[in-house]
Every structure is written in C-alpha cells, then in structure tokens.
Design a protein around this motif. Structure first.
Motif, PDB file in Angstrom:
ATOM      1  N   ARG A 245       0.830  -1.199   0.000  1.00 50.88           N
ATOM      2  CA  ARG A 245       0.000   0.000   0.000  1.00 50.88           C
ATOM      3  C   ARG A 245       0.869   1.256   0.000  1.00 50.88           C
ATOM      4  O   ARG A 245       0.584   2.229  -0.701  1.00 50.88           O
ATOM      5  CB  ARG A 245      -0.916  -0.018   1.233  1.00 50.88           C
ATOM      6  N   GLU A 246       1.949   1.227   0.782  1.00 54.87           N
ATOM      7  CA  GLU A 246       2.840   2.392   0.841  1.00 54.87           C
ATOM      8  C   GLU A 246       3.500   2.636  -0.507  1.00 54.87           C
ATOM      9  O   GLU A 246       3.605   3.784  -0.960  1.00 54.87           O
ATOM     10  CB  GLU A 246       3.907   2.199   1.925  1.00 54.87           C
ATOM     11  N   GLU A 249       0.970   4.206  -2.870  1.00 59.94           N
ATOM     12  CA  GLU A 249       0.739   5.621  -2.561  1.00 59.94           C
ATOM     13  C   GLU A 249       1.915   6.476  -3.001  1.00 59.94           C
ATOM     14  O   GLU A 249       1.728   7.571  -3.560  1.00 59.94           O
ATOM     15  CB  GLU A 249       0.480   5.787  -1.070  1.00 59.94           C
ATOM     16  N   GLU A 252       1.916   6.728  -6.877  1.00 61.16           N
ATOM     17  CA  GLU A 252       0.860   7.618  -7.354  1.00 61.16           C
ATOM     18  C   GLU A 252       1.204   9.080  -7.092  1.00 61.16           C
ATOM     19  O   GLU A 252       0.999   9.935  -7.965  1.00 61.16           O
ATOM     20  CB  GLU A 252      -0.471   7.270  -6.698  1.00 61.16           C
ATOM     21  N   GLU A 253       1.729   9.370  -5.916  1.00 64.71           N
ATOM     22  CA  GLU A 253       2.105  10.748  -5.602  1.00 64.71           C
ATOM     23  C   GLU A 253       3.206  11.234  -6.536  1.00 64.71           C
ATOM     24  O   GLU A 253       3.159  12.369  -7.036  1.00 64.71           O
ATOM     25  CB  GLU A 253       2.568  10.863  -4.152  1.00 64.71           C
TER      26      GLU A 253
END
Length: 319
Positions: A245-246, A249, A252-253
């Motif tokens: 998940r990290e 994220e 995507e950022e």
C-alpha cells in the motif's frame, strides 16, 4: 500477436529489484527523449521516488513498440508501465475516449484544474475496475491546432480539404463534427505528404509542428485548439497488486508530481514556439473564434456516442 510476443520478450517485463534493492519498473512511451514529459515529468517522478526504493526506467521513442503495442503488453502483464493517450486506452474501456473528444475542455488550464481536483478520477477508477490496469491522472501533452496553406477559421473552410489526422476512430469523429474529413497518414509521412500535395492540411500540438518543420511546407497556423490532450500512465495489474500500500501511494504521488512538472514545461514550450513563429514570420497565425467550431461540435458529441454521458458531465463540471 507475434510482434507483441517479440516485444514482450524484449521488454524484460516483470518488475525487478537491482542489487541495492531498488524496485525498477520499466515504462514505454512514444515521445522523443527531448520531450518535456521525459526531461521534466519523468525526471521529477524519479526524483520523488529516490527515497522510496522505486525507480522508473523509461524507454522513449517507441523502443518497445507503439502506443497500441506497449499498452497491450501492459494489459497482458508483459510490461510494467506505459504512457498512452485516451483514444488508445478507450480500446479497453470506451468511456475513456471522452478525454480525447473535441472541445471537451475549454483550455489546457481548465483541463489541468479539473484533473488535479479529481474531476476525472471516476473515469480512472472505472478503467481500473474494468481492465485491471491501474491508470493515473493525465499529463498535459499539448493542444492540437490546424495548419494549411490558408487560414481555417470556420467549418466551411474545412470542407473539401484533405486533412491529415491519426488513423483512429475518435479523430474521424472529432474532425467530422468540426465539418471536415480525415485523410489518415503516418506521422513520419506528413511532411512529404504536405509537400507533394497528397494532403492539404494537418493538425498537431505546437511542439510537433515545430520539430517536424511543418512551417516549411505550410504557410498558415490556425489556433483551433480543438483537442486538449493528455497522456496517462498505466501500470500492469500484476505489478500494481504486487506493490505494498505504501509503495502504491508513493508511486501515485510521484506520478502526479511528474504531471505537474510536465504541465509547466509543455505550456512554456507552447508559448515559446508561438512567440517564435510570430517573431520570425515563418507562419501566418490566425486566432480562431472557437465558438464557430465549439458549439456544433459539442452538440454533436453530447448525444449518440458511448462516451456522450461522460462528455456532458465533464462539460457541466467546467460551468
């Protein structure tokens, strides 16, 4: 399919970790190494990922195949990532075509604001659900304008012109709604086609018009602004699902920050090119009253197409 299989073998497709435990993701795109997406966007993206143990290795200039081929490789989990226009993503989800529809956005600024505020996120989520591929907010690629040997100021002046455009259904739909018809031709044949009179006119973003030296074979640039184009990075389903998940994220950022940098660079490049064309007189530049094209086009595309509901929705978001 044989070509795709060969490209898949070449692509070294699965995400790999190097000796320093950096996860390397391979991304294919069709732009030249000097394009703002490469020198601004992907550069910024990788800078943001440096402390996250992820590196995106880009393969420009269609080294791993054109837009259709690279996206097919991502779809079949034979390539990690690709950068593609909405018309190509629309093959897998027809609703996605809307982002390439003529006059869907009032301007590049409007498109950028709508995208960064989440106005197109529903389409991205729907694409992920339908295809398994993860796709991100678009990076501004450029606004398409028309060149010819006469000004093109209204639909009447398009009729009868042999206008070159890419051989994709949505381009035919767009140009037909504007009052013209498409003569398909490969991009690398456009200069010769214009020079020899095989086609009379063409449409492209300003950076493409400049780098292909089309001012040498066309006298007039008409600022129709009929397509505000974006390119979207997609990630193979197996690769995306393998990330924590990290990592998801962080990736995507970084992609969104790369899009910000690409937007600024492309806008600066468009302003520079337009100023140079004006100052050196290489092309006669005509400002176009967009309403002449915009109103009939929007009326035509708002009904009867698979993307028409989304088209109306995005237009309402800009009011």
């Amino acid at each position: 399919m044989a070509t795709v299989a060969a490209l898949a073998a070449t692509a070294c497709s699965s995400a790999a970790s190097d000796e320093n435990d950096v996860l390397t993701l391979r991304l294919s795109h069709f732009m030249e190494p000097t394009h703002p997406h490469e020198v601004c966007g992907f550069k910024t993206m990788n800078e943001e990922l440096e402390d996250d143990g992820i590196k995106v290795e880009t393969y420009p200039a269609a080294q791993l195949g054109g837009e259709s081929q690279s996206l097919e490789l991502v779809n079949t989990n034979n390539l990690d990532m690709s950068s593609n226009g909405p018309s190509f993503l629309g093959v897998y989800d027809p609703s996605f075509n809307v982002l390439d529809a003529a006059y869907i956005f009032d301007s590049a600024e409007t498109q950028h604001e709508l995208s960064t505020s989440g106005g197109t996120d529903e389409l991205l989520d729907q694409f992920h659900e339908k295809t398994g591929m993860k796709v991100f907010r678009g990076w501004y690629y450029g606004t398409r304008h028309m060149t010819a040997n006469e000004p093109i100021l209204n639909p009447d002046q398009l009729r009868g012109l042999k206008l070159r455009a890419p051989d994709a259904p949505l381009y035919r739909i767009n140009i037909a709604a504007m009052g013209g018809s498409v003569t398909p031709m490969a991009l690398n044949e456009v200069y010769m086609g214009l020079q020899q009179g095989v086609v009379d006119a063409q449409e492209n973003p300003l950076p493409t018009i400049e780098t292909m030296n089309l001012d040498e074979v066309q006298s007039d640039l008409s600022l129709t602004g009929h397509m505000v184009q974006t390119l979207h990075i997609s990630v193979a389903e197996e690769v995306w699902d393998s990330l924590s998940r990290e990592q998801q994220e962080n990736l995507e950022e970084a992609i969104n920050l790369g899009g910000e940098a690409a937007y600024e660079c492309v806008v600066r490049e468009e302003e520079r090119i337009l100023e140079e064309f004006r100052s050196d007189g290489s092309m006669q530049i005509s400002e176009v009253s967009k309403e002449a094209f915009q109103e009939p086009v929007r009326a035509a595309l708002a009904e009867g197409y698979e993307f028409s509901d989304e088209y109306r929705k995005i237009l309402r978001l800009q009011q």
